[in-house]
Design a protein around this motif. Structure first.
Motif, mmCIF file in Angstrom:
data_model
loop_
_atom_site.group_PDB
_atom_site.id
_atom_site.type_symbol
_atom_site.label_atom_id
_atom_site.label_comp_id
_atom_site.label_asym_id
_atom_site.label_seq_id
_atom_site.Cartn_x
_atom_site.Cartn_y
_atom_site.Cartn_z
ATOM 1 N N ASN A 2 41.668 26.512 41.531
ATOM 2 C CA ASN A 2 41.149 25.895 42.749
ATOM 3 C C ASN A 2 40.337 24.650 42.436
ATOM 4 N N THR A 3 40.330 23.710 43.365
ATOM 5 C CA THR A 3 39.532 22.509 43.199
ATOM 6 C C THR A 3 38.067 22.817 43.499
ATOM 7 N N LEU A 4 37.233 21.883 43.119
ATOM 8 C CA LEU A 4 35.803 22.027 43.375
ATOM 9 C C LEU A 4 35.530 22.182 44.865
ATOM 10 N N ASP A 5 36.157 21.348 45.675
ATOM 11 C CA ASP A 5 35.925 21.410 47.122
ATOM 12 C C ASP A 5 36.358 22.755 47.699
ATOM 13 N N GLU A 6 37.427 23.330 47.174
ATOM 14 C CA GLU A 6 37.875 24.639 47.656
ATOM 15 C C GLU A 6 36.868 25.726 47.302
ATOM 16 N N ILE A 7 36.304 25.646 46.099
ATOM 17 C CA ILE A 7 35.308 26.636 45.681
ATOM 18 C C ILE A 7 34.040 26.506 46.530
ATOM 19 N N ILE A 8 33.625 25.272 46.782
ATOM 20 C CA ILE A 8 32.450 25.052 47.625
ATOM 21 C C ILE A 8 32.700 25.602 49.029
ATOM 22 N N HIS A 9 33.901 25.405 49.531
ATOM 23 C CA HIS A 9 34.248 25.912 50.864
ATOM 24 C C HIS A 9 34.219 27.435 50.895
ATOM 25 N N LEU A 10 34.748 28.074 49.858
ATOM 26 C CA LEU A 10 34.724 29.539 49.784
ATOM 27 C C LEU A 10 33.284 30.049 49.819
ATOM 28 N N ALA A 11 32.412 29.416 49.047
ATOM 29 C CA ALA A 11 31.003 29.829 49.019
ATOM 30 C C ALA A 11 30.330 29.570 50.360
ATOM 31 N N GLY A 12 30.585 28.382 50.915
ATOM 32 C CA GLY A 12 29.929 27.990 52.157
ATOM 33 C C GLY A 12 30.277 28.866 53.337
ATOM 34 N N ALA A 13 31.437 29.509 53.289
ATOM 35 C CA ALA A 13 31.827 30.407 54.383
ATOM 36 C C ALA A 13 30.866 31.580 54.504
ATOM 37 N N TYR A 14 30.130 31.865 53.434
ATOM 38 C CA TYR A 14 29.156 32.962 53.436
ATOM 39 C C TYR A 14 27.721 32.440 53.299
ATOM 40 N N GLY A 15 27.540 31.140 53.482
ATOM 41 C CA GLY A 15 26.211 30.554 53.374
ATOM 42 C C GLY A 15 25.728 30.427 51.944
ATOM 43 N N LEU A 16 26.620 30.567 50.991
ATOM 44 C CA LEU A 16 26.249 30.503 49.579
ATOM 45 C C LEU A 16 26.463 29.101 49.017
ATOM 46 N N VAL A 17 25.828 28.853 47.884
ATOM 47 C CA VAL A 17 25.868 27.549 47.233
ATOM 48 C C VAL A 17 26.424 27.719 45.824
ATOM 49 N N LEU A 18 27.297 26.807 45.414
ATOM 50 C CA LEU A 18 27.744 26.787 44.029
ATOM 51 C C LEU A 18 26.576 26.333 43.166
ATOM 52 N N ARG A 19 26.110 27.199 42.267
ATOM 53 C CA ARG A 19 24.891 26.931 41.516
ATOM 54 C C ARG A 19 25.136 26.389 40.115
ATOM 55 N N GLY A 20 26.363 25.984 39.820
ATOM 56 C CA GLY A 20 26.658 25.421 38.512
ATOM 57 C C GLY A 20 27.591 26.298 37.715
ATOM 58 N N GLY A 21 27.949 25.837 36.533
ATOM 59 C CA GLY A 21 28.856 26.590 35.687
ATOM 60 C C GLY A 21 28.904 26.003 34.296
ATOM 61 N N PHE A 22 29.576 26.703 33.397
ATOM 62 C CA PHE A 22 29.672 26.226 32.018
ATOM 63 C C PHE A 22 30.863 26.868 31.323
ATOM 64 N N CYS A 23 31.288 26.240 30.237
ATOM 65 C CA CYS A 23 32.319 26.817 29.385
ATOM 66 C C CYS A 23 31.674 27.901 28.526
ATOM 67 N N VAL A 24 32.337 29.012 28.398
ATOM 68 C CA VAL A 24 31.774 30.204 27.757
ATOM 69 C C VAL A 24 31.968 30.164 26.251
ATOM 70 N N ASN A 25 30.933 30.580 25.528
ATOM 71 C CA ASN A 25 31.102 30.848 24.099
ATOM 72 C C ASN A 25 30.649 32.275 23.808
ATOM 73 N N GLU A 26 30.815 32.708 22.601
ATOM 74 C CA GLU A 26 30.561 34.110 22.258
ATOM 75 C C GLU A 26 29.120 34.515 22.511
ATOM 76 N N ASP A 27 28.184 33.600 22.316
ATOM 77 C CA ASP A 27 26.764 33.918 22.475
ATOM 78 C C ASP A 27 26.365 34.149 23.932
ATOM 79 N N ASP A 28 27.219 33.790 24.873
ATOM 80 C CA ASP A 28 26.887 33.945 26.291
ATOM 81 C C ASP A 28 27.050 35.380 26.792
ATOM 82 N N ASN A 29 27.708 36.207 26.011
ATOM 83 C CA ASN A 29 27.886 37.631 26.368
ATOM 84 C C ASN A 29 28.522 37.814 27.748
ATOM 85 N N VAL A 30 29.557 37.038 27.999
ATOM 86 C CA VAL A 30 30.324 37.196 29.234
ATOM 87 C C VAL A 30 31.460 38.188 28.967
ATOM 88 N N PRO A 31 31.558 39.255 29.738
ATOM 89 C CA PRO A 31 32.593 40.260 29.465
ATOM 90 C C PRO A 31 33.998 39.747 29.766
#
Length: 244
Positions: A2-31
């Motif tokens: 999805n594009t950035l605008d589509e993700i923002i729209h998905l969040a905005g439908a629930y009053g939520l805000v895209l709060r940022g993001g990052f590329c994951v590395n092993e130290d981030d402990n993302v499952p």
């Protein structure tokens, strides 16, 4: 992806805000997203001020009288958005073990630890929160959800000074009626004892006066019913732990 605008729209439908993001590395402990499928990126969703409150307060979770309505609403919404993004929703509750949301938030946005312990944002001050994160199989660097675009949404950019150190008088440290905040940390028992004995105080009926006294992000103060909801949730959570 999805594009950035589509993700923002998905969040905005629930009053939520895209709060940022990052590329994951092993130290981030993302499952893993699924068995054998590693996460390549992580994006965070939350609220700035009371942005989501109207949507949540009118939800079935808010009206059903069951426990943890906001967490249950967040889980439902997070899983809806994750399914549309072909990712995995991850939440700051439901443990232990708990996901390292504070570390993720600091990596995704320009945040600092405030004098009262909460993360302070250069625009939102202390009036923001994270409801969930979504792990994605695609790299942010290889998609339209790049850091420059996310920065455009969540201004301002990285800060090169200590927000609290520059705050004249640091009123958050003196606004608490029992001095629960200091360089030694947060005296939760003193705070709770005051709230329990002073049910009509502004701390209990409105919100934490130390938090309210912070001049950063004044325009994002939670609206009254939103602030009271969190104070009551906090009070009963601490009561369950200390009054046993």
């Amino acid at each position: 992806m999805n594009t950035l605008d589509e993700i923002i729209h998905l969040a905005g439908a629930y009053g939520l805000v895209l709060r940022g993001g990052f590329c994951v590395n092993e130290d981030d402990n993302v499952p893993e997203i699924a068995e054998g499928v590693n996460a390549s990126s992580l994006i965070l969703f939350g609220n700035a001020g009371s942005s989501f409150w109207e949507c949540f307060s009118g939800s079935r979770e808010a009206a059903d009288g069951q426990t943890d309505p906001l967490n249950r609403w967040s889980q439902r919404v997070g899983e809806i958005i994750a399914s549309k993004l072909t990712g995995r929703a991850l939440f700051p509750f439901g443990g232990p073990p708990y996901h390292p949301f504070i570390n993720w938030a600091k990596k995704a946005e320009s945040l600092q630890s405030s004098r009262i312990g909460m993360l302070i944002h250069p625009q939102y001050g202390l009036w923001h929160a994270y409801r969930f994160a979504i792990a994605l199989p695609d790299s942010l660097a290889d998609s339209l959800v790049v850091s420059a675009a996310i920065t455009r949404v969540r201004q301002p950019q990285a800060i090169d000074h200590d927000i609290c150190q520059r705050c004249i008088g640091q009123p958050c440290l003196s606004a608490c009626p029992v001095g629960a905040f200091s360089d030694s940390g947060y005296a939760v028992e003193a705070c709770y004892s005051f709230l329990k004995q002073n049910a009509e105080s502004s701390c209990r009926t409105e919100t934490c006066q130390a938090r309210l006294s912070c001049p950063q992000g004044h325009a994002f103060h939670y609206q009254a019913d939103h602030a009271r909801f969190h104070m009551e949730a906090f009070f009963h959570s601490v009561a369950n732990r200390l009054d046993k």
